[in-house]
Design a protein around this motif. Structure first.
Motif, PDB file in Angstrom:
ATOM      1  N   ASN A  70       0.810  -1.221   0.000  1.00 40.94           N
ATOM      2  CA  ASN A  70       0.000   0.000   0.000  1.00 40.94           C
ATOM      3  C   ASN A  70       0.844   1.272   0.000  1.00 40.94           C
ATOM      4  OD1 ASN A  70      -2.654   0.757  -0.264  1.00 40.94           O
ATOM      5  ND2 ASN A  70      -2.842   1.343   1.891  1.00 40.94           N
ATOM      6  N   VAL A  71       2.100   1.168  -0.519  1.00 39.01           N
ATOM      7  CA  VAL A  71       2.980   2.334  -0.553  1.00 39.01           C
ATOM      8  C   VAL A  71       2.530   3.295  -1.635  1.00 39.01           C
ATOM      9  CG1 VAL A  71       5.323   3.116  -0.993  1.00 39.01           C
ATOM     10  CG2 VAL A  71       4.933   1.083   0.388  1.00 39.01           C
ATOM     11  N   ARG A  72       2.173   2.783  -2.793  1.00 37.57           N
ATOM     12  CA  ARG A  72       1.736   3.633  -3.897  1.00 37.57           C
ATOM     13  C   ARG A  72       0.418   3.108  -4.433  1.00 37.57           C
ATOM     14  NH1 ARG A  72       7.602   4.145  -6.907  1.00 37.57           N
ATOM     15  NH2 ARG A  72       8.554   5.536  -5.371  1.00 37.57           N
ATOM     16  N   SER A  73      -0.476   4.015  -4.726  1.00 33.74           N
ATOM     17  CA  SER A  73      -1.805   3.640  -5.187  1.00 33.74           C
ATOM     18  C   SER A  73      -2.056   4.262  -6.548  1.00 33.74           C
ATOM     19  CB  SER A  73      -2.846   4.134  -4.182  1.00 33.74           C
ATOM     20  OG  SER A  73      -4.145   3.956  -4.681  1.00 33.74           O
ATOM     21  N   GLN A  74      -2.241   3.430  -7.567  1.00 33.87           N
ATOM     22  CA  GLN A  74      -2.542   3.940  -8.896  1.00 33.87           C
ATOM     23  C   GLN A  74      -4.029   4.217  -9.011  1.00 33.87           C
ATOM     24  OE1 GLN A  74      -1.813   1.355 -12.242  1.00 33.87           O
ATOM     25  NE2 GLN A  74      -1.546   3.061 -13.634  1.00 33.87           N
ATOM     26  N   ARG A  75      -4.366   5.405  -9.551  1.00 34.37           N
ATOM     27  CA  ARG A  75      -5.764   5.795  -9.643  1.00 34.37           C
ATOM     28  C   ARG A  75      -6.287   5.847 -11.067  1.00 34.37           C
ATOM     29  NH1 ARG A  75      -7.935   7.610  -4.903  1.00 34.37           N
ATOM     30  NH2 ARG A  75      -9.840   7.204  -6.045  1.00 34.37           N
ATOM     31  N   LEU A  76      -5.428   6.068 -12.066  1.00 29.86           N
ATOM     32  CA  LEU A  76      -5.933   5.997 -13.436  1.00 29.86           C
ATOM     33  C   LEU A  76      -4.799   5.709 -14.393  1.00 29.86           C
ATOM     34  CD1 LEU A  76      -5.284   8.592 -15.494  1.00 29.86           C
ATOM     35  CD2 LEU A  76      -6.893   9.746 -13.999  1.00 29.86           C
ATOM     36  N   GLU A  77      -5.177   5.225 -15.548  1.00 26.00           N
ATOM     37  CA  GLU A  77      -4.222   4.944 -16.616  1.00 26.00           C
ATOM     38  C   GLU A  77      -4.854   5.410 -17.923  1.00 26.00           C
ATOM     39  OE1 GLU A  77      -1.572   1.274 -16.800  1.00 26.00           O
ATOM     40  OE2 GLU A  77      -3.111   0.825 -18.296  1.00 26.00           O
ATOM     41  N   LEU A  78      -4.108   6.185 -18.679  1.00 26.22           N
ATOM     42  CA  LEU A  78      -4.603   6.751 -19.931  1.00 26.22           C
ATOM     43  C   LEU A  78      -3.656   6.364 -21.047  1.00 26.22           C
ATOM     44  CD1 LEU A  78      -6.815   8.749 -21.051  1.00 26.22           C
ATOM     45  CD2 LEU A  78      -5.106  10.558 -20.733  1.00 26.22           C
ATOM     46  N   LYS A  79      -4.210   5.806 -22.118  1.00 28.52           N
ATOM     47  CA  LYS A  79      -3.391   5.364 -23.241  1.00 28.52           C
ATOM     48  C   LYS A  79      -3.632   6.246 -24.456  1.00 28.52           C
ATOM     49  CE  LYS A  79      -3.077   0.437 -22.083  1.00 28.52           C
ATOM     50  NZ  LYS A  79      -1.604   0.362 -22.022  1.00 28.52           N
ATOM     51  N   SER A  80      -2.595   6.417 -25.255  1.00 31.66           N
ATOM     52  CA  SER A  80      -2.716   7.158 -26.508  1.00 31.66           C
ATOM     53  C   SER A  80      -3.555   6.357 -27.495  1.00 31.66           C
ATOM     54  CB  SER A  80      -1.337   7.426 -27.092  1.00 31.66           C
ATOM     55  OG  SER A  80      -0.659   6.210 -27.373  1.00 31.66           O
ATOM     56  N   PRO A  81      -4.118   7.005 -28.504  1.00 32.18           N
ATOM     57  CA  PRO A  81      -4.942   6.275 -29.487  1.00 32.18           C
ATOM     58  C   PRO A  81      -4.231   5.087 -30.126  1.00 32.18           C
ATOM     59  CG  PRO A  81      -5.280   8.623 -29.720  1.00 32.18           C
ATOM     60  CD  PRO A  81      -4.166   8.458 -28.728  1.00 32.18           C
ATOM     61  N   ASN A  82      -2.916   5.192 -30.358  1.00 27.52           N
ATOM     62  CA  ASN A  82      -2.191   4.065 -30.958  1.00 27.52           C
ATOM     63  C   ASN A  82      -1.674   3.077 -29.919  1.00 27.52           C
ATOM     64  OD1 ASN A  82      -0.018   5.383 -29.799  1.00 27.52           O
ATOM     65  ND2 ASN A  82       1.031   5.826 -31.743  1.00 27.52           N
ATOM     66  N   GLN A  83      -2.015   3.310 -28.647  1.00 22.73           N
ATOM     67  CA  GLN A  83      -1.669   2.416 -27.535  1.00 22.73           C
ATOM     68  C   GLN A  83      -0.175   2.415 -27.187  1.00 22.73           C
ATOM     69  OE1 GLN A  83      -4.415   0.409 -25.951  1.00 22.73           O
ATOM     70  NE2 GLN A  83      -5.306   2.140 -27.041  1.00 22.73           N
ATOM     71  N   LYS A  84       0.612   3.279 -27.813  1.00 22.70           N
ATOM     72  CA  LYS A  84       2.060   3.247 -27.565  1.00 22.70           C
ATOM     73  C   LYS A  84       2.472   3.995 -26.306  1.00 22.70           C
ATOM     74  CE  LYS A  84       3.951   2.416 -32.188  1.00 22.70           C
ATOM     75  NZ  LYS A  84       4.901   2.899 -33.223  1.00 22.70           N
ATOM     76  N   ASN A  85       1.753   5.058 -25.980  1.00 29.87           N
ATOM     77  CA  ASN A  85       2.124   5.868 -24.821  1.00 29.87           C
ATOM     78  C   ASN A  85       1.073   5.721 -23.733  1.00 29.87           C
ATOM     79  OD1 ASN A  85       4.484   6.977 -26.034  1.00 29.87           O
ATOM     80  ND2 ASN A  85       3.176   8.370 -27.210  1.00 29.87           N
ATOM     81  N   THR A  86       1.541   5.477 -22.530  1.00 31.81           N
ATOM     82  CA  THR A  86       0.661   5.294 -21.384  1.00 31.81           C
ATOM     83  C   THR A  86       1.101   6.225 -20.269  1.00 31.81           C
ATOM     84  OG1 THR A  86       0.324   2.957 -21.920  1.00 31.81           O
ATOM     85  CG2 THR A  86      -0.226   3.655 -19.689  1.00 31.81           C
ATOM     86  N   VAL A  87       0.150   6.929 -19.695  1.00 29.35           N
ATOM     87  CA  VAL A  87       0.443   7.765 -18.534  1.00 29.35           C
ATOM     88  C   VAL A  87      -0.470   7.328 -17.402  1.00 29.35           C
ATOM     89  CG1 VAL A  87      -1.080   9.600 -19.405  1.00 29.35           C
ATOM     90  CG2 VAL A  87       0.596  10.126 -17.634  1.00 29.35           C
ATOM     91  N   GLY A  88       0.121   7.064 -16.245  1.00 32.10           N
ATOM     92  CA  GLY A  88      -0.650   6.666 -15.073  1.00 32.10           C
ATOM     93  C   GLY A  88      -0.575   7.738 -14.006  1.00 32.10           C
ATOM     94  N   LEU A  89      -1.653   7.895 -13.268  1.00 34.42           N
ATOM     95  CA  LEU A  89      -1.687   8.837 -12.149  1.00 34.42           C
ATOM     96  C   LEU A  89      -1.630   8.029 -10.859  1.00 34.42           C
ATOM     97  CD1 LEU A  89      -2.076  11.736 -11.049  1.00 34.42           C
ATOM     98  CD2 LEU A  89      -4.537  11.304 -11.115  1.00 34.42           C
ATOM     99  N   TRP A  90      -0.679   8.376  -9.984  1.00 32.73           N
ATOM    100  CA  TRP A  90      -0.414   7.613  -8.770  1.00 32.73           C
ATOM    101  C   TRP A  90      -0.433   8.535  -7.556  1.00 32.73           C
ATOM    102  CZ3 TRP A  90       1.396   2.320  -8.730  1.00 32.73           C
ATOM    103  CH2 TRP A  90       1.512   1.754 -10.011  1.00 32.73           C
ATOM    104  N   LYS A  91      -0.723   7.919  -6.427  1.00 33.71           N
ATOM    105  CA  LYS A  91      -0.619   8.610  -5.143  1.00 33.71           C
ATOM    106  C   LYS A  91       0.428   7.897  -4.301  1.00 33.71           C
ATOM    107  CE  LYS A  91      -3.384  10.354  -1.276  1.00 33.71           C
ATOM    108  NZ  LYS A  91      -4.748  10.431  -0.675  1.00 33.71           N
ATOM    109  N   ASP A  92       1.371   8.657  -3.786  1.00 32.01           N
ATOM    110  CA  ASP A  92       2.415   8.096  -2.928  1.00 32.01           C
ATOM    111  C   ASP A  92       1.938   8.195  -1.483  1.00 32.01           C
ATOM    112  OD1 ASP A  92       4.692   7.436  -1.481  1.00 32.01           O
ATOM    113  OD2 ASP A  92       6.030   8.293  -2.975  1.00 32.01           O
ATOM    114  N   LEU A  93       1.525   7.077  -0.917  1.00 36.60           N
ATOM    115  CA  LEU A  93       0.925   7.083   0.412  1.00 36.60           C
ATOM    116  C   LEU A  93       1.951   7.315   1.511  1.00 36.60           C
ATOM    117  CD1 LEU A  93      -1.594   4.130  -0.022  1.00 36.60           C
ATOM    118  CD2 LEU A  93      -1.959   6.575  -0.386  1.00 36.60           C
ATOM    119  N   GLU A  94       3.230   7.171   1.196  1.00 36.55           N
ATOM    120  CA  GLU A  94       4.268   7.389   2.199  1.00 36.55           C
ATOM    121  C   GLU A  94       4.831   8.800   2.176  1.00 36.55           C
ATOM    122  OE1 GLU A  94       7.388   4.538   2.055  1.00 36.55           O
ATOM    123  OE2 GLU A  94       6.267   3.102   3.280  1.00 36.55           O
TER     124      GLU A  94
END
Length: 642
Positions: free
Chosen positions: A17-41
């Motif tokens: 439970n150190v880091r919690s991912q809240r969303l993941e967004l992919k580019s239309p061609n699926q090559k680029n991914t950006v995730g939004l995380w919360k650092d609980l520590e």
């Protein structure tokens, strides 16, 4: 591992439970991914993580991009509570540019807006986009009670060890060298844009910012606190001789500039238009008066050339002989002697069918340079009076110099000049300035910027002689990616300090370096003594392109770029190393079922000799080219008309 579905995203709790991912967004061609995380520590801080897919393998290129702002009233860097995320929407860009690397721009992204609140209900939104050629994000404060001073932006890019990086030490004129290293031992202020290659060599990424407006300052990258963490930082107080406030003041409604990460192969980097794609669209209704073109320029060969009427007329003659539309009257035009003054020079220039451009000091206490005219750009009243005179005198554009700051007051000054000039149909370009932030889309009469260590430095320091060959191969992958670059290229004779680049290398810079005003800086006999084929090439060389392709290269080694204008292609290639090279160039990018007349102008027997070859080719052909050490070549490809 526990999984629950949340709106259109995947949410998961990570080990311990150190880091919690809240969303993941992919580019239309699926090559680029950006995730939004919360650092609980780490006080519940939020950060982004960016991954890229290459050859079926997903590579984590940026493990952490810290988010947040601190204002004089509110700390948005910690304690932020997720409120909700909006639905994913598609963002499409489809627009035309009058100049730049590509005429018709199209791009597509997936976008999501995430809403946060502090315990006191103060809101902060983060808008995230995943494009096929990168990732962008920006902050939005939807509600502000009065003005806020942004004390610090917490955006920081964590760069993994063993990442290769090409970085330039920051100075307010952005006129340094890019240095390549895989280490991060040096802790410095670093300029935009900054280029990185992932440790596994799978991809490259370029960090920059775009859509900078009146309500913020320019930022830079610093890694003083953590050598592997490149944090966005505001201008230093000493910039602009201490004039202006380093910290921006914002009011409702407010959004930050886009934080831009261009991602992919080196070709993806060079060909990307992402900086302008995310910038505000064209504000001008009538653009018929905006005309890119080649310019003759006397400063490089004679630092006081515009002071001398006879030299001014020689360069007007050069432009007329070569078919170039413009000549620049640089500094000291107000002290012109030796047979004529400014009005005499303008009459002569117009009589040759050439249009004059003219230099101004930005003026004010932000610059130590006393060269006159000093203050005619400084106030709205002065600018209006001056632009009115220039319009009456048939002067097509102004070069404004010596800004020396990226504080908020200076950003407003840049935009004031641009907007006032548009009212009088005066084209604009800047020297001693910031690097592009996407304004050429918003204001298409903004033709180019310096913001580069260009050929002018042959006048300044002896080191440029030895640095230029490698430096020239890095700029197409860094500075020139993000907008027009007034390097003032293509010089064959010598200024104060000599060349060690070949004639073929110098000729190629006209294709490699994109600038809507391309100043050809050599003295008249430097061009008049060229072989016919080279003069003919320079007479017809476009400066605004329909398409750009990286054909080969690696920063610091060599580079070959093809650019298209209407149905014609132009190729420039240079060697930045101290050894000769052979290159086989595929022509498979040409149109099908079309034959082309190919003219190759390449290095000859020695560095001051050119050789020319003519061929009829099509897309199935390839071309073998030899380059001298520090050499180069150009190619033109014109469709054969039956």
């Amino acid at each position: 591992m526990k999984r629950i579905v949340l709106v259109f995203f995947i949410s998961s709790i990570i080990v311990a439970n150190v880091r919690s991912q809240r969303l993941e967004l992919k580019s239309p061609n699926q090559k680029n991914t950006v995730g939004l995380w919360k650092d609980l520590e780490d006080q519940g801080r939020w950060f982004l993580r960016v991954e890229h897919m290459t050859a079926g393998a997903r590579t984590e290129i940026l493990p952490r991009i810290d988010l947040g702002l601190i204002t004089d009233k509110t700390d948005f860097s910690k304690g932020l509570r997720w409120v909700k995320s909006g639905k994913v929407r598609e963002v499409r860009d489809d627009y035309k540019m009058l100049h730049g690397k590509k005429a018709h721009r199209q791009n597509v992204a997936k976008e999501v807006t995430v809403q946060f609140q502090l315990p006191d209900k103060s809101p902060l939104n983060v808008v995230i986009r995943a494009y096929n050629d990168g990732v962008t994000f920006r902050y939005v404060i939807p509600e502000i009670d009065g003005d806020l001073t942004v004390k610090e932006e917490m955006t920081a890019y964590t760069i993994p060890d063993s990442t290769r990086r090409w970085l330039q030490k920051f100075n307010p004129a952005n006129e340094g060298y890019y240095r390549s290293t895989v280490a991060s031992e040096e802790q410095q202020d670093w300029a935009y844009p900054a280029l990185f290659q992932s440790p596994d060599s799978a991809c490259f990424y370029l960090l920059h910012e775009a859509d900078l407006g009146r309500d913020y300052c320019g930022t830079k990258l610093t890694n003083y606190q953590n050598k592997n963490e490149y944090k966005l930082s505001f201008p230093d107080d000493w910039n602009g001789r201490g004039q202006g406030q380093p910290e921006p003041v914002i009011s409702e409604p407010w959004h930050s500039p886009w934080r831009v990460i261009i991602i992919g192969s080196l070709a993806d980097i060079v060909e990307s238009t992402l900086v302008e794609d995310v910038s505000e669209p064209n504000k001008l209704e009538n653009t018929d008066w905006i005309k890119p073109g080649l310019v003759s320029w006397n400063y490089w060969s004679n630092n006081h050339g515009t002071k001398d009427y006879q030299i001014v007329t020689e360069f007007a003659d050069l432009a007329a002989q070569m078919g170039w539309p413009y000549t620049l009257l640089d500094w000291e035009w107000d002290a012109m002697t030796n047979g004529g003054n400014l009005d005499d020079a303008l009459a002569y220039i117009h009589s040759k069918g050439v249009k004059p451009l003219i230099w101004y000091n930005s003026g004010g206490d932000h610059t130590w340079v006393a060269a006159t005219p000093k203050d005619r750009m400084l106030t709205h009243e002065n600018r209006v009076a001056e632009f009115k005179k220039l319009k009456e005198k048939g002067i097509a554009g102004v070069k404004v110099d010596f800004f020396e700051s990226e504080k908020q007051d200076m950003i407003n000054y840049y935009l004031d000049i641009i907007e006032d000039a548009a009212e009088y149909e005066i084209m604009v370009y800047f020297h001693g300035c910031l690097v592009p932030r996407g304004w050429q889309r918003t204001y298409p009469h903004l033709m180019t910027y310096e913001g580069v260590r260009g050929a002018e430095w042959y006048n300044n320091r002896p080191d440029f002689t030895f640095e230029a060959p490698e430096h020239n191969t890095i700029l197409p992958f860094t500075r020139n990616v993000v907008g027009s670059m007034d390097y003032t290229p293509i010089t064959f004779t010598n200024s104060q300090h000599p060349h060690i680049t070949s004639y073929g290398h110098e000729l190629a810079l006209g294709v490699l370096f994109e600038s809507a005003f391309q100043h050809l800086a050599d003295r008249p006999d430097g061009y008049q003594s060229l072989p016919f084929e080279a003069k003919d090439f320079l007479s017809d060389l476009p400066v605004a392109w329909d398409e750009t392709k990286l054909l080969d290269g690696f920063p610091g080694r060599d580079v070959t770029i093809a650019r298209k204008k209407e149905e014609n292609w132009y190729i420039g290639g240079i060697n930045g190393e101290d050894k000769s090279k052979s290159q086989t160039l595929s022509l498979d990018f040409l149109a099908a079922d079309t034959q082309y007349k190919l003219t190759l102008i390449a290095d000859g027997a020695h560095d001051k000799k050119l050789s020319t070859k003519y061929l009829i080719v099509d897309r199935s052909d390839s071309l073998d080219i030899k380059m001298l050490r520090r050499g180069g070549f150009v190619v033109s490809l014109i469709p054969v008309i039956d």
